[in-house]
Design a protein around this motif. Structure first.
Motif, mmCIF file in Angstrom:
data_model
loop_
_atom_site.group_PDB
_atom_site.id
_atom_site.type_symbol
_atom_site.label_atom_id
_atom_site.label_comp_id
_atom_site.label_asym_id
_atom_site.label_seq_id
_atom_site.Cartn_x
_atom_site.Cartn_y
_atom_site.Cartn_z
ATOM 1 N N LYS B 69 -14.402 5.638 6.854
ATOM 2 C CA LYS B 69 -14.983 6.287 7.804
ATOM 3 C C LYS B 69 -13.758 6.490 9.098
ATOM 4 O O LYS B 69 -13.868 7.609 9.402
ATOM 5 C CB LYS B 69 -15.985 5.387 8.466
ATOM 6 C CG LYS B 69 -16.726 5.907 9.750
ATOM 7 C CD LYS B 69 -17.962 5.042 10.115
ATOM 8 C CE LYS B 69 -18.508 5.656 11.357
ATOM 9 N NZ LYS B 69 -19.509 4.828 11.876
ATOM 10 N N ILE B 89 -26.268 10.011 8.011
ATOM 11 C CA ILE B 89 -26.500 10.440 9.251
ATOM 12 C C ILE B 89 -26.413 9.188 10.333
ATOM 13 O O ILE B 89 -25.764 9.390 11.385
ATOM 14 C CB ILE B 89 -27.631 11.181 9.412
ATOM 15 C CG1 ILE B 89 -27.587 12.319 8.518
ATOM 16 C CG2 ILE B 89 -28.141 11.524 10.938
ATOM 17 C CD1 ILE B 89 -29.241 13.052 8.543
ATOM 18 N N GLU B 90 -27.167 8.145 9.730
ATOM 19 C CA GLU B 90 -27.394 7.052 10.622
ATOM 20 C C GLU B 90 -25.896 6.559 11.147
ATOM 21 O O GLU B 90 -25.703 5.818 11.737
ATOM 22 C CB GLU B 90 -28.066 5.669 10.032
ATOM 23 C CG GLU B 90 -29.570 5.999 10.215
ATOM 24 C CD GLU B 90 -30.223 4.669 9.405
ATOM 25 O OE1 GLU B 90 -29.535 4.284 8.480
ATOM 26 O OE2 GLU B 90 -31.466 4.548 9.714
ATOM 27 N N ASN B 91 -25.082 6.450 10.089
ATOM 28 C CA ASN B 91 -23.645 5.985 9.992
ATOM 29 C C ASN B 91 -22.570 7.176 10.286
ATOM 30 O O ASN B 91 -21.331 6.615 10.449
ATOM 31 C CB ASN B 91 -23.265 5.383 8.584
ATOM 32 C CG ASN B 91 -24.026 4.058 8.349
ATOM 33 O OD1 ASN B 91 -23.272 3.108 8.780
ATOM 34 N ND2 ASN B 91 -25.000 4.091 7.450
ATOM 35 N N ASP B 92 -23.183 8.158 10.979
ATOM 36 C CA ASP B 92 -22.158 9.253 11.682
ATOM 37 C C ASP B 92 -21.361 9.382 10.574
ATOM 38 O O ASP B 92 -20.287 9.573 11.148
ATOM 39 C CB ASP B 92 -21.683 8.355 12.935
ATOM 40 C CG ASP B 92 -21.188 9.574 13.953
ATOM 41 O OD1 ASP B 92 -21.664 10.698 13.751
ATOM 42 O OD2 ASP B 92 -20.533 9.335 14.808
ATOM 43 N N GLN B 95 -21.552 16.230 9.532
ATOM 44 C CA GLN B 95 -21.898 16.591 10.652
ATOM 45 C C GLN B 95 -22.730 17.896 10.141
ATOM 46 O O GLN B 95 -22.849 18.376 9.203
ATOM 47 C CB GLN B 95 -20.627 17.396 11.207
ATOM 48 C CG GLN B 95 -19.557 17.855 10.224
ATOM 49 C CD GLN B 95 -18.175 18.320 11.027
ATOM 50 O OE1 GLN B 95 -18.346 18.989 12.050
ATOM 51 N NE2 GLN B 95 -17.343 17.855 10.587
ATOM 52 N N LYS B 96 -23.301 18.514 11.564
ATOM 53 C CA LYS B 96 -24.273 19.529 11.303
ATOM 54 C C LYS B 96 -23.601 20.791 10.763
ATOM 55 O O LYS B 96 -22.427 20.880 11.138
ATOM 56 C CB LYS B 96 -24.984 19.949 12.630
ATOM 57 C CG LYS B 96 -25.753 18.796 13.071
ATOM 58 C CD LYS B 96 -26.556 19.374 14.266
ATOM 59 C CE LYS B 96 -27.456 18.210 14.920
ATOM 60 N NZ LYS B 96 -27.898 18.285 16.129
ATOM 61 N N TYR B 114 -28.222 18.479 8.572
ATOM 62 C CA TYR B 114 -27.116 17.815 8.048
ATOM 63 C C TYR B 114 -26.619 17.999 6.800
ATOM 64 O O TYR B 114 -25.794 17.261 6.263
ATOM 65 C CB TYR B 114 -27.061 16.314 8.275
ATOM 66 C CG TYR B 114 -26.921 16.074 9.852
ATOM 67 C CD1 TYR B 114 -25.560 15.631 10.410
ATOM 68 C CD2 TYR B 114 -28.168 15.647 10.672
ATOM 69 C CE1 TYR B 114 -25.693 15.461 11.728
ATOM 70 C CE2 TYR B 114 -28.058 15.658 11.846
ATOM 71 C CZ TYR B 114 -26.722 14.999 12.578
ATOM 72 O OH TYR B 114 -26.822 14.679 13.736
ATOM 73 N N LYS B 249 -17.949 14.222 8.597
ATOM 74 C CA LYS B 249 -17.456 14.265 9.892
ATOM 75 C C LYS B 249 -15.764 14.047 10.002
ATOM 76 O O LYS B 249 -15.283 13.159 9.135
ATOM 77 C CB LYS B 249 -18.096 13.126 10.695
ATOM 78 C CG LYS B 249 -17.902 12.930 12.125
ATOM 79 C CD LYS B 249 -19.100 12.661 13.047
ATOM 80 C CE LYS B 249 -18.615 12.919 14.302
ATOM 81 N NZ LYS B 249 -19.854 12.552 15.245
ATOM 82 N N ASN B 250 -15.181 14.631 10.762
ATOM 83 C CA ASN B 250 -13.673 14.607 10.892
ATOM 84 C C ASN B 250 -13.011 15.070 9.688
ATOM 85 O O ASN B 250 -11.972 14.801 9.287
ATOM 86 C CB ASN B 250 -13.211 13.182 11.325
ATOM 87 C CG ASN B 250 -13.768 12.708 12.693
ATOM 88 O OD1 ASN B 250 -13.912 13.469 13.600
ATOM 89 N ND2 ASN B 250 -14.049 11.492 12.705
#
Lengths: 515, 325
Positions: B69, B89-92, B95-96, B114, B249-250
């Motif tokens: 992560k 999604i819960e764990n981020d 991304q959208k 997402y 994400k990222n």
């Protein structure tokens, strides 16, 4: 004796670095444990311990007579060799292969089921608690033949003969003389069975029907379905503690030296009955498992699966060419096997000669699900090229340790001392005296380590990324692309390789004995 | 000689730096199947390099993403289904993203902000037509005495197929799903750890009915020319498993990652879905002949998001009812 010796640090470091450290790292990374998961799974934990005990006791009961007939009777040599080879294989068979064998034997249309029906016996054997136990005995009784049988064979015949001259009967001889000498081997095999049945997964789910489940299933669920690593880790710790505790209690080494040739009795009448029973319960399912590659999709026997396998664009499905898959498999499995043998040789030396209780530490790796271990390696960021061989080596450590330990027991300490007096250094001691005497044990250990590595699936899948592909991953990838016939064919090839390897050690063993 | 070698290394590194590299995480059969066919097309189109990495099944891929992560290596994750996407999604972890060609979707309701759907399929009951003359049509049919001891299902604690089936029963019965299971368990022969073992039981004649996929018939027709194991979508409605591609994400290579996700909706990709993925395409492309053996999805059962979020509770209830502990 080797004087300055801190070599025992090597196996300790290996377990610490390979298991404890990664686990601690995972523990920190995921932020602790979840105690509630223990009470949530209390029934499952209880059942796991219970079935492991029953299975181990039964495997002992079935395994010991087998160990006796191979070690102490004048059994026909070919029969004996066949029995030894076949009894070695179940242990290293993957779950799917095993289940095919059981279904074809005890299932609805199974051979034994049909046979029993002729006599009006309609009771179902599968999907009961008994089926789990039969499955576990099938997998683990070979351990008794190997580990107990090897020791039993080395009990000097003169001891037993003199007892006979004193008028002792066979039963008395067994309990007063042989039993104390083989007790530590029995406990070793018992412990290994306990460990392996404790962490059992497929056997319990498939053969046991819907009512049974083990801790390993719960760990799998937390790791792979719920992503609740805290609970998974907690249960893994419960598993490690239950296993090390019992092995600490049961482990002991008596200082005995056995290197004679045992007295060979006449093959007993019950021996035939025994062979008959093991053939039905163990060898028939085994033969079916080995032949599963020849069962055609949709039924019937034939070589279609192999044709399909070799006409398939394998590279596309297994992620690499057939050749490089074989090379990766060999490199990983061989390096892991050598590592395991090295570690086990040092550890069992200290365990037997120096009475350091290293045994229960050597069993720890068996208590850990390979998937959890693989995850902790990923968390640290260890490369797959290092992680895979280390995990393979950890998986085979408990059994290899058991085999090499029997080897140390057959070494004559007096001849070692004599050699030292004659001025032999530790190099000569190891390479001229110890290794030649133990070569058969080392070879057997190698084959076990090698085949266990070859068959490991779950950790390899988790760790490997292209271009790395191994035999077991190839089977998995074929299955997940629904290439069932091809996967079956590849699986049979795997089983045949294993069969050949065990055949080789059996031949070498017989040669060794005749020398 | 040495100099030449240094030049060579330099040139290679310059070239490799100038070519953008997209890292895609996915499951094994995606890489070996459709991935092999479409990656070269995408690479050529955008002058980039795509690295498709797989780690077993989609669940393993997601856990890998969780462990990485703080320093994600992947740009795109391909293959999460509804349940896994919610975890992500819960764990981020994702991304959208709204693809520009989203209008190509035949079923817009499958889209999640997402995750962009690229294929879908239905869970089905599959029976051996040589043994079962009167196949089940509804969940209630599955409870009939005549099927006692003939059905195998996968364990939802170890198998994604098993989990989907459990979710299907929830979609059909809502809160009353445990009532169904309390009767259904009497008809079950056993539960298996995965799809393979269940299929082996069907193949060896040990069981006559298993939980599998609606495209099984098409698969068997395509490869073996006959359909011995027939899929049924039960009358209560279908439970549809949707597979998504998401932007990590990222991610380092966002632009290329977006292009890749959009590419999954193109005809070039969608046309290859049926015979590689054995799932249904999400856009209007022509289906191959074998797909006439896929039962029609007449009604799709919806599942509330909080069911996905409460999987742990559900699995516990289920084990209590079925295993008893």
């Amino acid at each position: 004796m080797v004087k300055r010796s801190n070599w025992w640090l090597i196996p300790i470091t290996f377990i610490m670095g390979g298991v404890v450290l990664p686990f601690t790292f995972l523990f920190i990374k995921i932020g602790g444990i979840n105690i509630k998961s223990i009470s949530d799974n209390f029934n499952i934990i209880k059942f796991t311990i219970y079935q492991a005990f029953i299975s181990s006791i039964l495997a002992t009961v079935i395994g010991l007579p087998g160990a006796y007939i191979v070690a102490r009777t004048k059994m026909n040599n070919y029969l004996k060799s066949t029995f030894r080879i076949l009894s070695a294989i179940p242990f290293i068979l993957p779950g799917v292969t095993m289940s095919i064998g059981f279904l074809m034997t005890f299932g609805n249309n199974g051979l034994i089921t049909k046979f029993l029906k002729l006599f009006g016996f309609n009771q179902r054997l599968l999907y009961t608690f008994s089926a789990i136990i039969i499955g576990h005995v099938f997998y683990n009784f070979p351990l008794f033949i190997r580990i107990v049988g090897e020791t039993w064979e080395k009990i000097d015949s003169s001891i037993i003969e003199s007892a006979k001259l004193d008028g002792a009967n066979n039963l008395l001889i067994f309990f007063k003389i042989e039993f104390p000498l083989i007790l530590s081997s029995i406990l070793k095999a018992f412990l290994l069975t306990y460990v392996y049945t404790f962490t059992s997964f497929s056997v319990v789910l498939i053969l046991g029907g819907i009512k049974y489940s083990t801790i390993e299933v719960a760990i799998y669920m937390y790791t792979k379905i719920l992503f609740d690593f805290k609970s998974a880790l907690t249960l893994s710790i419960v598993q490690i503690i239950s296993i090390s505790l019992i092995s600490y209690i049961l482990s002991f080494e008596k200082h005995t030296f056995l290197s004679g040739k045992s007295l060979k009795e006449k093959f007993p009448i019950w021996g035939y009955f025994y062979l008959f029973l093991t053939t039905i319960f163990i060898f028939i399912p085994l033969i079916y498992s080995l032949l599963s590659g020849f069962i055609k999709y949709g039924g019937g026997f034939g070589i279609e699966n192999f044709k399909l396998l070799f006409s398939l664009d394998l590279k596309r499905y297994i992620g690499t060419s057939f050749q490089s898959m074989i090379i990766f498999t060999l490199i990983f499995s061989i390096s892991a096997s050598l590592l395991t043998i090295l570690i086990s040789t040092i550890a069992s030396y200290y365990n037997i000669r120096k009475k350091l209780k290293l045994e229960y530490i050597m069993l720890i790796p068996a208590a850990i699900s390979p998937v959890t271990l693989a995850f902790s390696y990923i968390a640290i960021g260890i490369s797959q090229f290092i992680a895979i061989p280390i995990i393979y080596s950890l998986i085979s450590l408990p059994i290899v340790f058991g085999i090499i330990s029997s080897g140390w027991k057959t070494l004559d300490e007096f001849s070692e001392e004599a050699a030292l007096i004659d001025g032999a250094n530790s190099f000569i001691l190891n390479f001229k005296i110890r290794i030649p005497q133990m070569k058969y044990h080392i070879l057997t250990a190698f084959v076990y380590a090698f085949t266990l590595s070859l068959g490991e699936m779950s950790a390899t899948i988790t760790l490997s990324t292209p271009p790395v592909s191994t035999f077991s991953i190839s089977i998995y990838r074929l299955l997940s692309s629904r290439k069932i016939p091809q996967a079956r064919a590849l699986n049979s090839i795997y089983s045949i390789i294993v069969l050949i390897l065990f055949l080789i050690i059996e031949i070498l063993r017989n040669k060794n004995k005749n020398d | 000689m040495k100099k030449a070698l240094i030049y060579l290394i330099l040139t290679i590194s310059v070239i490799s730096l100038s070519v953008e590299k997209l890292v895609v995480y996915t499951y094994d059969s995606f890489v070996s199947g459709i991935g092999k066919e479409i990656v070269p097309i995408f690479e050529k189109k955008y002058g980039c390099k795509v690295e498709l990495l797989s780690f077993g099944d989609a669940g393993t891929v997601l856990s890998r993403l969780m462990l990485e992560k703080n320093n994600p290596k992947a740009d795109v994750i391909v293959g999460l289904d509804q349940a896994l996407l919610i975890r992500a999604i819960e764990n981020d972890l994702v991304q959208k993203f709204k693809p520009e060609n989203l209008s190509l979707l035949k079923y817009p309701e499958l889209y999640n902000e997402y995750g962009t759907p690229y294929d879908f399929g239905a869970i089905a009951i599959v029976y051996n037509k040589e043994k079962i003359k009167n196949p089940p049509k509804s969940f209630n049919d599955l409870l009939k005495d005549e099927f006692r001891g003939k059905i195998v299902v996968e364990d939802p604690r170890t198998s994604s197929t098993g989990l989907s089936f459990l979710l299907w029963t929830i979609a059909a019965f809502n809160e009353k799903y445990l009532d169904f299971w309390s009767k259904f368990k009497d008809n079950l022969l056993t539960i298996t750890p995965g799809w393979d073992e269940a299929f082996e039981m069907l193949e060896s004649g040990e069981a006559d009915i298993m939980v599998s996929y609606a495209t099984d018939g098409a698969y068997s027709y395509y490869y073996y020319g006959n359909v011995k194991y027939v899929p049924v979508i039960l009358d209560e409605g279908a439970f549809v498993q949707v597979e998504y591609a998401s932007l990590v994400k990222n991610a380092k290579n966002v632009e290329l990652a977006k292009k890749f996700i959009e590419f999954l909706l193109s005809d070039e990709f969608q046309e290859k879905v049926p015979l590689n993925q054995w799932m249904l395409p999400v856009t209007n492309v022509k289906l191959p002949e074998a797909f006439k053996y896929v039962p029609e999805i007449k009604k799709v059962l919806e599942i509330k998001n909080d069911i996905y979020k409460n999987q742990e509770r559900i699995l516990k209830e289920w084990s209590k009812e079925v295993i008893g502990g």
